[in-house]
Scaffold this active site. Structure first.
Site, mmCIF file in Angstrom:
data_model
loop_
_atom_site.group_PDB
_atom_site.id
_atom_site.type_symbol
_atom_site.label_atom_id
_atom_site.label_comp_id
_atom_site.label_asym_id
_atom_site.label_seq_id
_atom_site.Cartn_x
_atom_site.Cartn_y
_atom_site.Cartn_z
ATOM 1 C CB SER A 179 -0.903 0.027 1.238
ATOM 2 O OG SER A 179 -1.609 1.253 1.333
ATOM 3 C CE1 TYR A 192 -4.725 -2.041 5.043
ATOM 4 C CE2 TYR A 192 -3.745 0.097 4.580
ATOM 5 C CZ TYR A 192 -4.301 -1.086 4.137
ATOM 6 O OH TYR A 192 -4.426 -1.320 2.788
#
Length: 287
Positions: A179, A192
């Protein structure tokens, strides 16, 4: 909507469903055209029911691969849609309702893929969990931390460990979903973002560990992509400007990410590519 607003404010109960989104994401249903890059291969895509996972499943099937994918039981409607799309491409499909926070489920995903589809060439560790509705470290519950790390990291290691003996026989490849959060972490995604940075490290390290077996390991780092994860985990006001801070000025669609996973899976196109992270971020840097 104003010029700088891309999506209407909306919110769903996690994990979110595709058909409840406005607008519905583009997974390449009408646009993706295959060229036989993965003919005769077998792929296992975690979280393949919706979002980037569904786009990967569609692309892989149209490139000639049979596809197994995992999903959570509450995502059944999305899973059924993905099954129909893979079958529509003329490929075999195996839908596995499994909670990958359990090690046994990860072992089962690999075992059933090999048993029912005959082999395993491509493992895509795509399933991920995030929650951005709490805004401080004080709000990080033990349950949230546990779920985030087990979904994003434990499952990746469990699945790769289970898949490695089968991938050595081909040899095959592993592709992880990282990501932009690994490079530009958001304070609302403390846990996250940390797992995504760890995935980059694991990708490079696994490439070194498995390279002597001929197994390539890479990652794709998406930027803001319009998937059910967004309305299911973000505040409604964040959705209205989702992706507008990228150099391209918009969020991406799952169909725009899937080709990166095709390239990295292709034994012809990426035979000497391993240990890299390929950014699909709308211009945000991944270095």
């Amino acid at each position: 909507m104003t010029d700088d607003t891309q999506f209407p404010a909306q919110q769903q109960t996690p994990p979110g469903l595709t058909d409840e989104m406005t607008p519905v994401p583009d997974h390449g249903e009408e646009s993706y055209v295959g060229h036989g890059r993965l003919e005769g291969q077998v792929a296992l895509v975690t979280g393949g029911d919706s979002g980037i996972g569904r786009a990967i499943a569609i692309a892989y099937a149209r490139e000639g691969a049979d596809v197994a994918f995992t999903y959570l039981p509450e995502e059944q409607p999305d899973a059924e849609a993905t099954v129909a799309l893979v079958e529509g491409a003329g490929r075999r499909v195996l839908a596995l309702a499994l909670d990958l926070t359990e090690r046994a489920a990860c072992d089962e995903a690999v075992a059933r893929t090999v048993e029912e589809l005959g082999a395993l060439d491509i493992l895509v560790n795509n399933a991920g969990y995030q929650m951005a509705r709490d805004h401080a470290v004080d709000d990080l519950s033990d349950d949230r931390i546990d779920r985030t790390f087990k979904t994003n990291l434990y499952a990746l290691l469990w699945l790769t460990r289970a898949a490695a003996p089968h991938l050595r026989k081909r040899p095959g490849c592993v592709i992880n979903n990282a990501s932009i959060q690994a490079y530009e972490p958001s304070t609302t995604l403390l846990d996250y973002a940390a797992t995504k940075a760890a995935i980059n490290n694991l990708t490079v390290n696994l490439a070194a560990s498995l390279g002597s077996d001929g197994i390539r390991v890479n990652a794709v780092a998406p930027g803001p992509i319009w998937t059910p994860l967004q309305p299911a985990t973000q505040e409604p006001e964040k959705i209205e400007k989702f992706g507008s801070d990228t150099p391209l000025g918009r969020a991406g669609q799952p169909a725009e990410v899937a080709p990166a996973f095709v390239f990295l899976a292709s034994p012809a196109d990426a035979s000497y590519v391993s240990g890299t992270v390929l950014g699909v971020t709308g211009g945000k840097p991944v270095f």
